[in-house]
Structure formats: C-alpha cells, structure tokens
Design an enzyme around this catalytic site. Structure first.
Site, PDB file in Angstrom:
ATOM      1  N   GLN A   1       9.905  -9.838   6.942  1.00 27.14           N
ATOM      2  CA  GLN A   1      10.554  -9.251   5.771  1.00 27.14           C
ATOM      3  C   GLN A   1      12.007  -8.882   6.012  1.00 27.14           C
ATOM      4  O   GLN A   1      12.732  -8.575   5.051  1.00 27.14           O
ATOM      5  CB  GLN A   1       9.780  -8.021   5.314  1.00 27.14           C
ATOM      6  CG  GLN A   1       9.851  -6.840   6.267  1.00 27.14           C
ATOM      7  CD  GLN A   1       8.909  -5.712   5.893  1.00 27.14           C
ATOM      8  OE1 GLN A   1       7.689  -5.841   5.985  1.00 27.14           O
ATOM      9  NE2 GLN A   1       9.480  -4.586   5.463  1.00 27.14           N
TER      10      GLN A   1
ATOM     11  N   CYS B   1       7.427  -4.891   2.183  1.00 28.68           N
ATOM     12  CA  CYS B   1       6.098  -5.090   2.778  1.00 28.68           C
ATOM     13  C   CYS B   1       5.024  -5.283   1.719  1.00 28.68           C
ATOM     14  O   CYS B   1       4.075  -6.051   1.903  1.00 28.68           O
ATOM     15  CB  CYS B   1       5.752  -3.923   3.687  1.00 28.68           C
ATOM     16  SG  CYS B   1       5.806  -2.303   2.870  1.00 28.68           S
TER      17      CYS B   1
ATOM     18  N   GLU C   1       7.131 -14.313  -1.801  1.00 32.31           N
ATOM     19  CA  GLU C   1       7.416 -12.879  -1.890  1.00 32.31           C
ATOM     20  C   GLU C   1       8.655 -12.632  -2.742  1.00 32.31           C
ATOM     21  O   GLU C   1       8.741 -11.638  -3.473  1.00 32.31           O
ATOM     22  CB  GLU C   1       7.627 -12.281  -0.504  1.00 32.31           C
ATOM     23  CG  GLU C   1       6.410 -12.289   0.381  1.00 32.31           C
ATOM     24  CD  GLU C   1       6.131 -13.633   1.026  1.00 32.31           C
ATOM     25  OE1 GLU C   1       4.958 -13.906   1.380  1.00 32.31           O
ATOM     26  OE2 GLU C   1       7.090 -14.421   1.176  1.00 32.31           O
TER      27      GLU C   1
ATOM     28  N   ASP D   1      -0.917  -3.520  -6.113  1.00 29.00           N
ATOM     29  CA  ASP D   1      -1.600  -3.804  -7.377  1.00 29.00           C
ATOM     30  C   ASP D   1      -0.615  -4.186  -8.476  1.00 29.00           C
ATOM     31  O   ASP D   1      -0.943  -4.968  -9.376  1.00 29.00           O
ATOM     32  CB  ASP D   1      -2.427  -2.595  -7.817  1.00 29.00           C
ATOM     33  CG  ASP D   1      -3.753  -2.503  -7.080  1.00 29.00           C
ATOM     34  OD1 ASP D   1      -3.962  -3.298  -6.134  1.00 29.00           O
ATOM     35  OD2 ASP D   1      -4.580  -1.634  -7.424  1.00 29.00           O
TER      36      ASP D   1
ATOM     37  N   GLU E   1       6.342 -20.461  -1.679  1.00 28.09           N
ATOM     38  CA  GLU E   1       7.424 -20.022  -0.791  1.00 28.09           C
ATOM     39  C   GLU E   1       8.513 -21.084  -0.696  1.00 28.09           C
ATOM     40  O   GLU E   1       9.707 -20.786  -0.687  1.00 28.09           O
ATOM     41  CB  GLU E   1       6.849 -19.751   0.603  1.00 28.09           C
ATOM     42  CG  GLU E   1       7.823 -19.115   1.571  1.00 28.09           C
ATOM     43  CD  GLU E   1       7.746 -17.612   1.519  1.00 28.09           C
ATOM     44  OE1 GLU E   1       8.795 -16.992   1.265  1.00 28.09           O
ATOM     45  OE2 GLU E   1       6.666 -17.052   1.737  1.00 28.09           O
TER      46      GLU E   1
ATOM     47  N   ASP F   1     -10.212  -2.958  -6.549  1.00 25.14           N
ATOM     48  CA  ASP F   1      -9.820  -1.826  -5.709  1.00 25.14           C
ATOM     49  C   ASP F   1     -11.040  -1.293  -4.985  1.00 25.14           C
ATOM     50  O   ASP F   1     -12.095  -1.084  -5.585  1.00 25.14           O
ATOM     51  CB  ASP F   1      -9.195  -0.712  -6.553  1.00 25.14           C
ATOM     52  CG  ASP F   1      -7.863  -1.131  -7.164  1.00 25.14           C
ATOM     53  OD1 ASP F   1      -7.060  -1.741  -6.444  1.00 25.14           O
ATOM     54  OD2 ASP F   1      -7.645  -0.855  -8.360  1.00 25.14           O
TER      55      ASP F   1
ATOM     56  N   ASP G   1      -0.069   4.581   7.365  1.00 27.62           N
ATOM     57  CA  ASP G   1       1.028   5.441   7.807  1.00 27.62           C
ATOM     58  C   ASP G   1       1.658   4.775   9.038  1.00 27.62           C
ATOM     59  O   ASP G   1       1.101   4.818  10.128  1.00 27.62           O
ATOM     60  CB  ASP G   1       0.482   6.827   8.157  1.00 27.62           C
ATOM     61  CG  ASP G   1       1.518   7.722   8.827  1.00 27.62           C
ATOM     62  OD1 ASP G   1       2.719   7.386   8.776  1.00 27.62           O
ATOM     63  OD2 ASP G   1       1.122   8.753   9.409  1.00 27.62           O
TER      64      ASP G   1
ATOM     65  N   HIS H   1       5.595   6.191  12.616  1.00 24.65           N
ATOM     66  CA  HIS H   1       5.698   6.685  13.982  1.00 24.65           C
ATOM     67  C   HIS H   1       6.361   5.661  14.908  1.00 24.65           C
ATOM     68  O   HIS H   1       6.195   4.450  14.755  1.00 24.65           O
ATOM     69  CB  HIS H   1       4.310   7.045  14.496  1.00 24.65           C
ATOM     70  CG  HIS H   1       3.573   7.938  13.554  1.00 24.65           C
ATOM     71  ND1 HIS H   1       3.790   9.301  13.496  1.00 24.65           N
ATOM     72  CD2 HIS H   1       2.658   7.655  12.591  1.00 24.65           C
ATOM     73  CE1 HIS H   1       3.026   9.817  12.552  1.00 24.65           C
ATOM     74  NE2 HIS H   1       2.333   8.846  11.983  1.00 24.65           N
TER      75      HIS H   1
ATOM     76  N   ASP I   1       3.014   4.543   3.988  1.00 28.74           N
ATOM     77  CA  ASP I   1       4.359   4.036   3.694  1.00 28.74           C
ATOM     78  C   ASP I   1       4.548   2.560   4.011  1.00 28.74           C
ATOM     79  O   ASP I   1       5.646   2.039   3.871  1.00 28.74           O
ATOM     80  CB  ASP I   1       5.417   4.859   4.462  1.00 28.74           C
ATOM     81  CG  ASP I   1       5.251   4.785   5.978  1.00 28.74           C
ATOM     82  OD1 ASP I   1       4.367   4.052   6.462  1.00 28.74           O
ATOM     83  OD2 ASP I   1       6.029   5.471   6.685  1.00 28.74           O
ATOM     84  N   HIS I   2       3.484   1.865   4.424  1.00 27.63           N
ATOM     85  CA  HIS I   2       3.651   0.468   4.819  1.00 27.63           C
ATOM     86  C   HIS I   2       2.409  -0.332   4.436  1.00 27.63           C
ATOM     87  O   HIS I   2       1.285   0.061   4.751  1.00 27.63           O
ATOM     88  CB  HIS I   2       3.890   0.375   6.326  1.00 27.63           C
ATOM     89  CG  HIS I   2       4.220  -1.002   6.813  1.00 27.63           C
ATOM     90  ND1 HIS I   2       5.249  -1.753   6.291  1.00 27.63           N
ATOM     91  CD2 HIS I   2       3.642  -1.778   7.773  1.00 27.63           C
ATOM     92  CE1 HIS I   2       5.306  -2.914   6.916  1.00 27.63           C
ATOM     93  NE2 HIS I   2       4.335  -2.966   7.816  1.00 27.63           N
TER      94      HIS I   2
ATOM     95  N   ASN J   1       0.988  -8.118  10.141  1.00 25.77           N
ATOM     96  CA  ASN J   1       2.196  -7.434   9.706  1.00 25.77           C
ATOM     97  C   ASN J   1       3.207  -8.457   9.203  1.00 25.77           C
ATOM     98  O   ASN J   1       2.984  -9.671   9.299  1.00 25.77           O
ATOM     99  CB  ASN J   1       2.777  -6.600  10.858  1.00 25.77           C
ATOM    100  CG  ASN J   1       3.655  -5.462  10.371  1.00 25.77           C
ATOM    101  OD1 ASN J   1       3.928  -5.329   9.180  1.00 25.77           O
ATOM    102  ND2 ASN J   1       4.124  -4.641  11.291  1.00 25.77           N
TER     103      ASN J   1
END
Length: 336
Positions: A136, A142, A167, A188, A203, A231, A255, A258, A280-281, A303
């Site tokens: 990305q 993400c 994307e 979603d 792509e 969901d 999360d 970190h 957050d990701h 990832n």
C-alpha cells in the site's frame, strides 16, 4: 518517494541539540539508506532520521535478546519503516476507521453451519484463493487491500479464476460510501460500493498509485461483482475459524499501533499491550494452524506492506487468546 511528517524542531526552526549518534553504526546506516532508497534534505534531517533509526534498532535488538531467552514468541527485524517514529507510522499507514461501524450494517449476520466439521488447519493460499502480497505504500489504504483480498477469494471460489482486483478503484470511487482514500476507510463500505456500482475493475486496468484521484471506473474491465456481504459475530474466534474454513479468506481488522507489529518478522505475534477494541489496521485472514511442537495456535494473516515486511508479507497472530488484538472484533466477507 516517502513522505514524512516533519519533526517539530525542524518544522518550526527551533534550535535543538544535535542527536547523539553511535558512530560504530555509520556503515550500517548507509547500507540501510541505500537498500531502501532514502535521501534527506541535508545533514540535519539525516541526523534526526538516523537517531530515530538507532532508537528503533536498539528496541529491536533488546526484544530479540529477550526472545532468545524465551520471553517472547516472535522475532523482530529492522525494515523499511526504521527511520519513522511510531506516531508518524501510525498516521501514514494504519487507515482502518471504525467511524462507520456502530453496530449497524447492511450486511447479513453469519450463520454458522451446525454440522460442518472444522479442520485442524486451513490455508487458502494452498488452494489458489490468494493473490500475491501487495504494498500500500505510505497511504492509509489498508481497508481497500483487505476488501479486494476477500473479494478475490470469493470470486475464485465461484469461478475458479484468481484475478487481482483494483484497490485504486475503491480509493477513488467509494467516497459516497464513507471511505476517504489514503485517509482511511471501512471494508464493508468498499463492499457496498462494488455492490452499488455493479462491479470492480482489475488491478491491471486500474493500477495502484498510493494516492487518490478522480474516479475512472471502466465497466468493460470489471472482473467481479458483490451481491451482499456477511458480518461475523463480534469477538468470536471460534466462529471466525468456522467462517474461514467454510467460506474462504476473511477481512479482519486489528490493533497494529505497536512498534512490535511494525517490526514483526517471524513467529507467533503476541503483544500484551494489544487492544481488542481500538482497531486501526485492516488485513486478510487466510487460514489458521497450530505449532505442533509448542502448541501455539495462530491465525495466518496477509498484510499489505510488501513481501519484505514480516514473514514474506504475512504475520502469524495468536489465536484463542481472548480475541488478541481484536482479530475477530470486526470480520466480514463479500457475497458474490
């Protein structure tokens, strides 16, 4: 070209003491800059970036020393994000936003198959459901990569053809659904866009640019559709495993705030400070397994930070550890 938030002392012109640098690392620093194509605006910025890199390197080495003595379950390694502070990194990269998720959704709730046997391990990469690891860049997109990943898998399940989806199409065109390009989005909402739009481009026809612009979706290049999305019940790892086993790759959010996550390299990731709510990701769960020697259960997660990050672009995340890092808090999958 990498974009960084400027350090306060540099941006405001405030005089600051030069950082204390470890000159025995000169060659290693130059090698790292060369490897990752880094150039800075003068010696002052170079020194400050060097100081950040040294701090991160010390943290990584301390963690790995503790890993060697059995205090951690995963190994860390310096990578292309080494000259960024954690705050810079989080603002640039972690673009999953929960503001659209308030317990309300247009998706249907996953109903677990009552008599379905769940295998001990699943890895959809072995079945052809998963495209190559993507990157990305320094863009909080993400959510778009997570969405295309699960849609690519479902489309393969339906047609037997694995096609890399765009994307960039999602980033440029799903603003009306609430997504904001590099500034973040919700998986979603991406499914909702493809459903409303009647398709998503490949792509190849709509390549990724790590920024956003005007929408130029071309129906003739559309390669997948969405009829709805499912969901999963929030926080239930058992059902996440069953959905993975019976449906294919699943979009998840974690999360990832970190430093241990940023520099993860191998092993089963377990971070005591991880939250199951402050997510957050967005990423893509592609399977699960257990280490036969240690008994450690883990999720196999794709990832979107390139193959040089982590375990060739993947991370193994602790499973059945009280929804560690929120892996099962917000999970979904498109219907095609």
């Amino acid at each position: 070209m990498y974009f960084y938030l400027c350090l306060a002392s540099l941006c405001l012109g405030i005089a600051a003491a030069a950082p204390q640098l470890n000159r025995t690392l000169d060659a290693k620093w130059e090698q790292w800059k060369s490897q990752h194509g880094r150039t800075y605006k003068g010696n002052e910025e170079d020194d400050w970036r060097r100081a950040t890199w040294e701090k991160n390197l010390r943290m990584i080495e301390m963690h790995n020393l503790q890993y060697s003595s059995g205090k951690h379950s995963f190994w860390m390694e310096m990578n292309k994000f080494g000259d960024m502070t954690n705050e810079e990194f989080r603002q640039a990269m972690n673009g999953f936003t929960q503001k659209s998720f308030q317990g309300k959704t247009n998706g249907t709730l996953f109903h677990e198959p009552l008599f379905e046997q769940v295998p001990e391990s699943v890895d959809w990469r072995d079945k052809g459901y998963v495209t190559a690891v993507k990157d990305q860049g320094l863009c909080g997109s993400c959510w778009a990569f997570s969405a295309t990943g699960s849609l690519e898998g479902q489309w393969f399940r339906k047609t037997g053809k694995l096609v890399s989806l765009s994307e960039q199409n999602l980033m440029d065109c799903s603003w009306d659904e609430g997504n904001e390009g590099c500034n973040g989005g919700f998986v979603d909402n991406a499914f909702e866009y493809v459903k409303r739009n009647g398709g998503i481009d490949t792509e190849e026809s709509y390549p990724y640019k790590a920024t956003y612009g005007s929408c130029h979706y071309q129906p003739e290049y559309s390669s997948a559709i969405v009829t709805g999305y499912v969901d999963l019940p929030s926080g239930n790892e058992r059902i996440l495993a069953k959905a993975l086993a019976t449906m294919g790759p699943i979009s998840v959010a974690v999360d990832a705030a970190h430093e241990s996550f940023r520099f993860y390299h191998s092993g089963v990731y377990y971070e005591p400070k991880c939250s199951s709510e402050a997510l957050d990701h967005a990423m893509l769960a592609v399977g699960y397994d257990v280490n036969r020697e240690t008994g450690e259960k883990y999720w196999i997660v794709k990832n979107s930070w390139g193959e040089e990050w982590g375990d060739k672009g993947y991370i193994l995340m602790a499973r059945d550890q009280n929804n560690h890092c929120g892996i099962a808090t917000i999970a979904s999958c498109p219907e095609v």
